[in-house]
Design a protein around this motif. Structure first.
Motif, mmCIF file in Angstrom:
data_model
loop_
_atom_site.group_PDB
_atom_site.id
_atom_site.type_symbol
_atom_site.label_atom_id
_atom_site.label_comp_id
_atom_site.label_asym_id
_atom_site.label_seq_id
_atom_site.Cartn_x
_atom_site.Cartn_y
_atom_site.Cartn_z
ATOM 1 N N SER A 117 -4.786 -8.041 -8.094
ATOM 2 C CA SER A 117 -5.085 -7.086 -9.160
ATOM 3 C C SER A 117 -5.298 -7.809 -10.481
ATOM 4 O O SER A 117 -4.519 -8.696 -10.846
ATOM 5 C CB SER A 117 -3.931 -6.082 -9.319
ATOM 6 O OG SER A 117 -3.805 -5.261 -8.177
ATOM 7 N N LEU A 118 -6.336 -7.400 -11.196
ATOM 8 C CA LEU A 118 -6.645 -7.938 -12.520
ATOM 9 C C LEU A 118 -6.991 -6.784 -13.460
ATOM 10 O O LEU A 118 -7.728 -5.879 -13.086
ATOM 11 C CB LEU A 118 -7.832 -8.901 -12.461
ATOM 12 C CG LEU A 118 -7.672 -10.176 -11.623
ATOM 13 C CD1 LEU A 118 -9.024 -10.878 -11.493
ATOM 14 C CD2 LEU A 118 -6.648 -11.115 -12.258
ATOM 15 N N GLY A 119 -6.461 -6.816 -14.674
ATOM 16 C CA GLY A 119 -6.823 -5.785 -15.643
ATOM 17 C C GLY A 119 -5.841 -4.623 -15.645
ATOM 18 O O GLY A 119 -4.637 -4.793 -15.436
ATOM 19 N N ASP A 120 -6.362 -3.433 -15.880
ATOM 20 C CA ASP A 120 -5.515 -2.260 -16.067
ATOM 21 C C ASP A 120 -4.646 -1.949 -14.851
ATOM 22 O O ASP A 120 -5.029 -2.210 -13.706
ATOM 23 C CB ASP A 120 -6.383 -1.033 -16.386
ATOM 24 C CG ASP A 120 -6.974 -1.078 -17.791
ATOM 25 O OD1 ASP A 120 -6.430 -1.806 -18.636
ATOM 26 O OD2 ASP A 120 -7.967 -0.367 -18.036
ATOM 27 N N ASP A 121 -3.481 -1.367 -15.138
ATOM 28 C CA ASP A 121 -2.548 -0.963 -14.085
ATOM 29 C C ASP A 121 -3.193 0.083 -13.173
ATOM 30 O O ASP A 121 -3.991 0.909 -13.624
ATOM 31 C CB ASP A 121 -1.283 -0.339 -14.679
ATOM 32 C CG ASP A 121 -0.526 -1.269 -15.608
ATOM 33 O OD1 ASP A 121 -0.837 -2.472 -15.639
ATOM 34 O OD2 ASP A 121 0.376 -0.772 -16.312
ATOM 35 N N ALA A 122 -2.802 0.056 -11.893
ATOM 36 C CA ALA A 122 -3.321 1.028 -10.926
ATOM 37 C C ALA A 122 -2.169 1.549 -10.070
ATOM 38 O O ALA A 122 -1.285 0.788 -9.676
ATOM 39 C CB ALA A 122 -4.386 0.396 -10.034
ATOM 40 N N LEU A 123 -2.188 2.850 -9.806
ATOM 41 C CA LEU A 123 -1.169 3.464 -8.971
ATOM 42 C C LEU A 123 -1.603 3.358 -7.509
ATOM 43 O O LEU A 123 -2.543 4.023 -7.076
ATOM 44 C CB LEU A 123 -0.961 4.927 -9.371
ATOM 45 C CG LEU A 123 0.222 5.631 -8.705
ATOM 46 C CD1 LEU A 123 1.534 4.924 -9.019
ATOM 47 C CD2 LEU A 123 0.291 7.091 -9.158
ATOM 48 N N PHE A 124 -0.900 2.514 -6.777
ATOM 49 C CA PHE A 124 -1.234 2.167 -5.397
ATOM 50 C C PHE A 124 -0.409 3.042 -4.463
ATOM 51 O O PHE A 124 0.820 2.981 -4.472
ATOM 52 C CB PHE A 124 -0.928 0.685 -5.186
ATOM 53 C CG PHE A 124 -1.236 0.135 -3.828
ATOM 54 C CD1 PHE A 124 -2.463 0.324 -3.234
ATOM 55 C CD2 PHE A 124 -0.292 -0.626 -3.148
ATOM 56 C CE1 PHE A 124 -2.762 -0.219 -1.981
ATOM 57 C CE2 PHE A 124 -0.562 -1.179 -1.905
ATOM 58 C CZ PHE A 124 -1.802 -0.971 -1.326
ATOM 59 N N ARG A 125 -1.084 3.837 -3.644
ATOM 60 C CA ARG A 125 -0.394 4.716 -2.713
ATOM 61 C C ARG A 125 -0.435 4.109 -1.307
ATOM 62 O O ARG A 125 -1.500 3.688 -0.837
ATOM 63 C CB ARG A 125 -1.046 6.096 -2.680
ATOM 64 C CG ARG A 125 -0.298 7.086 -1.791
ATOM 65 C CD ARG A 125 -1.136 8.324 -1.550
ATOM 66 N NE ARG A 125 -1.339 9.089 -2.757
ATOM 67 C CZ ARG A 125 -0.663 10.204 -3.057
ATOM 68 N NH1 ARG A 125 0.252 10.662 -2.225
ATOM 69 N NH2 ARG A 125 -0.922 10.855 -4.170
ATOM 70 N N ILE A 126 0.709 4.095 -0.643
ATOM 71 C CA ILE A 126 0.831 3.519 0.695
ATOM 72 C C ILE A 126 1.265 4.623 1.648
ATOM 73 O O ILE A 126 2.261 5.314 1.406
ATOM 74 C CB ILE A 126 1.846 2.368 0.712
ATOM 75 C CG1 ILE A 126 1.464 1.294 -0.325
ATOM 76 C CG2 ILE A 126 1.931 1.746 2.105
ATOM 77 C CD1 ILE A 126 2.546 0.276 -0.578
ATOM 78 N N GLY A 127 0.505 4.781 2.728
ATOM 79 C CA GLY A 127 0.779 5.832 3.684
ATOM 80 C C GLY A 127 1.239 5.315 5.034
ATOM 81 O O GLY A 127 2.094 4.433 5.123
ATOM 82 N N ASN A 128 0.620 5.834 6.068
ATOM 83 C CA ASN A 128 1.070 5.606 7.439
ATOM 84 C C ASN A 128 -0.076 5.085 8.299
ATOM 85 O O ASN A 128 -1.227 5.036 7.867
ATOM 86 C CB ASN A 128 1.582 6.927 8.011
ATOM 87 C CG ASN A 128 2.598 7.576 7.082
ATOM 88 O OD1 ASN A 128 3.721 7.118 6.969
ATOM 89 N ND2 ASN A 128 2.189 8.647 6.391
ATOM 90 N N LEU A 129 0.240 4.734 9.544
ATOM 91 C CA LEU A 129 -0.814 4.325 10.469
ATOM 92 C C LEU A 129 -1.743 5.496 10.770
ATOM 93 O O LEU A 129 -2.960 5.323 10.885
ATOM 94 C CB LEU A 129 -0.203 3.794 11.766
ATOM 95 C CG LEU A 129 0.529 2.455 11.649
ATOM 96 C CD1 LEU A 129 1.201 2.110 12.971
ATOM 97 C CD2 LEU A 129 -0.432 1.344 11.233
ATOM 98 N N GLU A 130 -1.183 6.685 10.889
ATOM 99 C CA GLU A 130 -1.980 7.890 11.067
ATOM 100 C C GLU A 130 -2.227 8.527 9.708
ATOM 101 O O GLU A 130 -1.396 8.432 8.808
ATOM 102 C CB GLU A 130 -1.272 8.876 11.995
ATOM 103 C CG GLU A 130 -0.952 8.325 13.371
ATOM 104 C CD GLU A 130 -2.198 7.957 14.154
ATOM 105 O OE1 GLU A 130 -3.227 8.644 13.985
ATOM 106 O OE2 GLU A 130 -2.154 6.985 14.937
ATOM 107 N N ARG A 131 -3.355 9.200 9.568
ATOM 108 C CA ARG A 131 -3.655 9.876 8.304
ATOM 109 C C ARG A 131 -2.664 11.010 8.065
ATOM 110 O O ARG A 131 -2.289 11.729 8.983
ATOM 111 C CB ARG A 131 -5.085 10.405 8.307
ATOM 112 C CG ARG A 131 -5.521 11.019 6.979
ATOM 113 C CD ARG A 131 -6.985 11.390 6.996
ATOM 114 N NE ARG A 131 -7.841 10.217 7.033
ATOM 115 C CZ ARG A 131 -8.178 9.504 5.969
ATOM 116 N NH1 ARG A 131 -7.704 9.824 4.778
ATOM 117 N NH2 ARG A 131 -8.968 8.456 6.093
ATOM 118 N N GLY A 132 -2.259 11.174 6.810
ATOM 119 C CA GLY A 132 -1.337 12.244 6.449
ATOM 120 C C GLY A 132 0.106 11.783 6.463
ATOM 121 O O GLY A 132 0.423 10.610 6.697
ATOM 122 N N GLY A 133 1.012 12.708 6.208
ATOM 123 C CA GLY A 133 2.428 12.395 6.172
ATOM 124 C C GLY A 133 2.885 11.916 4.802
ATOM 125 O O GLY A 133 2.120 11.847 3.840
#
Length: 201
Positions: free
Chosen positions: A134-150
């Motif tokens: 990552s370079l520059g402005d902060d970013a909100l990184f979302r981490i999920g699951n192997l399957e979509r959703g949850g």
């Protein structure tokens, strides 16, 4: 820095690149963009992506109505430039020198850009991690699951942070919910650069 934060198996190394290394890498990215200009890919669903991107290395990532894939050449027909040396050194320090990454995808986010939840699964094998810088402005990184959703978890990535998706985390869904405009002075006009190194073949 040696600190490692683990979120669902994703290894986040805060402040891995110091200011001098960040500035050097930005200069290298500018050279990549001069040779292979940023573009906005079309999704298979017919909508342009909000981020602009280019690549360096043997292959570049691409998307259009035909789907997601890697190309040997930039859409303009020119070869992809070499992977920036600072980015390559990050890979070698964290992953090792046994295998050089085939692609360094460069994504540019302005203050309004987002990246929906997705998996990095257009590669031939998943035994090698994806290393994200990552370079520059902060970013909100979302981490999920192997399957979509949850249920998901989110963490702010700041300039100089490195995230590694490997092992059981290699195919986790992930995305960028928002960018905190003006949170970094690294890029004169603002925005965020994200470099992801990956083995393709």
């Amino acid at each position: 820095m040696d600190e490692v934060v683990r979120v669902r198996g994703v290894e986040i190394r805060p402040g891995y690149l110091d200011q001098a290394a960040q500035e050097a890498l930005v200069g290298e990215v500018r050279a990549v963009v001069a040779a292979a200009p940023l573009f906005s890919p079309m999704t298979p669903y017919g909508k342009p992506m909000r981020v602009r991107m280019t690549s360096a290395g043997r292959y570049g990532w691409f998307s259009d109505r035909s789907g997601y894939r890697y190309l040997d050449l930039h859409p303009s027909g020119v070869p992809w430039p070499e992977i920036p040396p600072v980015a390559l050194s990050v890979w070698e320090e964290i992953v090792g020198k046994e295998r050089v990454p085939d692609c360094c995808l460069v994504n540019f986010y302005d203050g309004e850009a987002r990246m929906g939840m997705h998996q990095d699964r257009d590669e031939a094998a998943f035994g090698w991690p994806v290393v994200s810088i990552s370079l520059g402005d902060d970013a909100l990184f979302r981490i999920g699951n192997l399957e979509r959703g949850g249920r998901t978890e989110s963490v702010w990535l700041r300039s100089g942070d490195v995230a590694v998706l490997g092992g059981t985390a290699r195919l986790l869904h992930h995305g960028i919910d928002r960018v905190r405009a003006g949170s970094s002075q690294l890029l004169p006009k603002g925005g965020r650069l994200n470099l992801t190194l990956r083995v393709v073949d």
